[in-house]
Design an enzyme around this catalytic site. Structure first.
Site, short mmCIF file in Angstrom:
data_model
loop_
_atom_site.label_atom_id
_atom_site.label_comp_id
_atom_site.label_asym_id
_atom_site.label_seq_id
_atom_site.Cartn_x
_atom_site.Cartn_y
_atom_site.Cartn_z
N SER A 92 59.20 42.71 6.10
CA SER A 92 59.75 41.40 6.36
C SER A 92 60.19 41.19 7.81
O SER A 92 60.45 40.04 8.21
CB SER A 92 60.95 41.15 5.43
OG SER A 92 61.98 42.09 5.69
N SER A 100 60.44 47.41 5.50
CA SER A 100 60.33 46.18 6.28
C SER A 100 60.32 46.32 7.79
O SER A 100 59.99 45.36 8.48
CB SER A 100 61.45 45.23 5.90
OG SER A 100 61.03 44.45 4.83
N LYS A 125 66.40 40.43 14.26
CA LYS A 125 65.95 39.75 13.03
C LYS A 125 67.05 38.84 12.52
O LYS A 125 68.23 39.22 12.56
CB LYS A 125 65.61 40.84 12.01
CG LYS A 125 65.07 40.38 10.68
CD LYS A 125 64.69 41.62 9.86
CE LYS A 125 64.15 41.27 8.48
NZ LYS A 125 63.74 42.48 7.73
N1 GLN Z 1 58.37 44.72 1.29
C1 GLN Z 1 59.50 45.24 0.58
C2 GLN Z 1 60.09 44.18 -0.30
O1 GLN Z 1 59.59 43.12 -0.31
C3 GLN Z 1 60.50 45.81 1.55
C4 GLN Z 1 61.46 44.82 2.06
C5 GLN Z 1 62.43 45.38 3.06
O2 GLN Z 1 62.36 46.53 3.46
N2 GLN Z 1 63.40 44.54 3.43
O3 GLN Z 1 61.03 44.40 -0.97
#
Ligand code: GLN
Length: 490
Positions: A152, A176, A77
């Site tokens: 994400s 994420s 990532k």
């Molecule tokens: N979807 C969650 C957020 O937007 C988790 C993000 C993540 O784990 N980086 O904060």
């Protein structure tokens, strides 16, 4: 043909000389160049990957011992810093950024013989649940091109689901890695906080951030985690606990383990009936394998979302202050004075979701509101932790859904951020307590879309997580296979 093969199988073939690392890496690079995978890739590392593969093949010819991941191509990532490829965090503010150092987790994978072939797209700085908040545009779900891949860690999920690589690194702050893994039909592991060094992971919310492996099999996740885990002097929050050999105990089964089903999650209004069915099936399969099941109540878990969004945004507002065009980040031209330059730079280079978090977090931390919001969220997090800890005196594992719904349509939730946040309801629990959690794809699907079931274990007990996941895998919980380029399946 290496496409779709597991990391452990590939490494075995490379070590035995049945397959050269160069062949392996070349096939991965080709698969990553197809339009279907290509959108998920922000940098394809053709030269460095081929060069490393050739070196590895030479070492083998010389009779040197190769590592446990010899020749295994993997993707990373782009919010994880690497020496090869760009580390732009899905943000215009870091467009083209190349890191002068490498994340410890990546370095350890490479030392074990793995070869990085691509950097993958993500929601900007890891903030999002759909992949739509990436500055380079959205990506689509490999099982349905009209739906999101989740986020994400969207790009990492796509390339593993497409079979281009057996392993990709995501990050998991509030879900994420687990959520896109569930949406794309993969195994995704959020290790215990501190199990894997955060050195090189660009900070979003430092008390929650983890680096997380995404794979198609449980044993690949176990193998990757074993290689990456362990104390790192660069990250004082990394744990010095010994790292068990996760793979060797995988087959131990779940006999005698006590598993708690979280009533508030299982009966949640927003839960899709097919996911409820998948969780029940997992419960029955674990029971049939000798686990003891209990329904438990965890009332405070319903407050996970506000606690998570307050704390993570507060931490983000502080962590992201460095992208001011002076210390870090692309600087905008113009602006009459220093403040004007900051405003212009941040106004132009950060996306709307990131700005929303910064504003929310700054508000929660501001004088007069600090105690009411940030302080209260911290206290609530402590209550949540102690309630979960109390449950774990009697329970080895918690079982619940990974997400309330399967992958949603592109654009469906971008106008209403709270709806997007609601999808993180079941993943933020383990993030806030710090304990390890894993998602595994259920045999059930809805409209061809994969569904994830989540297991949560005691602090630092990833071993039990993997044992239970392997039991489920044997009972039919496993990644489906996509036909190359089809974009559709089952
Ligand atoms: N979807 C969650 C957020 O937007 C988790 C993000 C993540 O784990 N980086 O904060």
């Amino acid at each position: 043909m290496t496409k779709g093969a597991s990391a452990s199988a590939l490494a075995r073939s490379v070590r035995h000389g049945d397959l050269s690392a160069l062949e392996c890496v070349t096939q991965a690079l080709e698969a990553l160049a197809t339009p279907a995978s290509g959108a998920a890739v922000t940098d394809r590392l053709e030269d460095s990957a081929r060069q490393q593969a050739t070196q590895l093949d030479t070492c083998r010819e010389r009779g040197e011992t190769l590592g446990p991941l010899a020749g295994v191509p993997f993707a990373v990532k782009e919010n994880i810093c690497t020496l090869d490829g760009r580390s732009a965090c899905g943000s215009r503010s870091l467009a083209g950024h190349r890191s002068p150092f490498e994340a410890t987790a990546v370095d350890r994978l490479r030392r074990a013989g793995a070869i990085m072939v691509a950097k993958t797209c993500c929601d900007e700085f890891g903030m999002g649940s759909s992949g739509e908040h990436c500055a380079w545009g959205p990506t689509t779900n490999p099982w349905d091109p009209e739906r999101v891949p989740g986020g994400s860690s969207s790009g990492s999920a796509i390339v593993v689901a497409r079979g281009a690589v057996p392993l990709a690194l995501g990050s998991d702050t509030g879900g994420s890695a687990r959520q896109p893994a569930a949406f794309c039909g993969l195994v995704g592991v959020k290790p215990n906080y501190g199990r894997v060094s955060r050195w090189g992971l660009v900070a979003f919310a430092s008390s929650l951030d983890t680096i997380a492996p995404m794979t198609r099999t449980v044993s690949d996740a176990a193998l990757a985690l074993r290689v990456m885990a362990g104390h790192d002097p660069h990250d004082e929050s990394s744990s010095s606990r010994p790292v068990p050999d996760f793979e060797s105990s995988l087959g131990k089964g779940v006999s005698g383990l006590r598993v708690g089903l979280i009533r508030e999650f299982r009966g949640h209004d927003s839960l899709h009936p097919a996911i409820a069915v998948a969780v029940d099936r997992a419960a029955r399969d674990l029971e049939a394998a000798g686990a003891e099941l209990r329904e438990i109540s965890l009332p405070v878990a319903s407050y996970g979302l506000p606690i998570y969004y307050l704390l993570s945004s507060a931490e983000a507002s502080s962590n992201l202050s460095r992208y001011d065009g002076v210390r870090y980040g692309v600087r905008s031209q113009g602006g009459d004075d220093l403040l004007g330059m900051y405003e212009k730079t941040r106004g132009e280079s950060l996306g709307p979701e990131v700005k929303r978090r910064i504003m929310l977090g700054t508000y929660a931390l501001s004088a007069g509101y600090y105690d009411e919001y940030y302080g209260r969220a911290l206290r609530a997090r402590a209550v949540l932790r102690s309630q979960v800890e109390r449950q774990h005196r009697e329970l080895d594992l918690l079982l619940c859904p990974t997400t309330p719904q399967p992958a949603f349509r592109l654009g469906e939730k971008t106008r209403e951020p709270l709806e997007m946040y609601e999808g993180d309801l079941f993943t933020v629990l383990a993030s806030l307590t710090g304990q390890p959690a894993l998602t595994i794809p259920a045999p059930e699907r809805v409209g061809g879309l994969p569904l994830g079931v989540q297991l949560i274990a005691r602090p630092f007990d990833e071993m039990t997580l993997f044992r239970a996941a392997r039991t489920l895998e044997q009972a039919g919980f496993r990644s489906g296979s996509l036909e190359p380029e089809s974009g559709q399946n089952s």
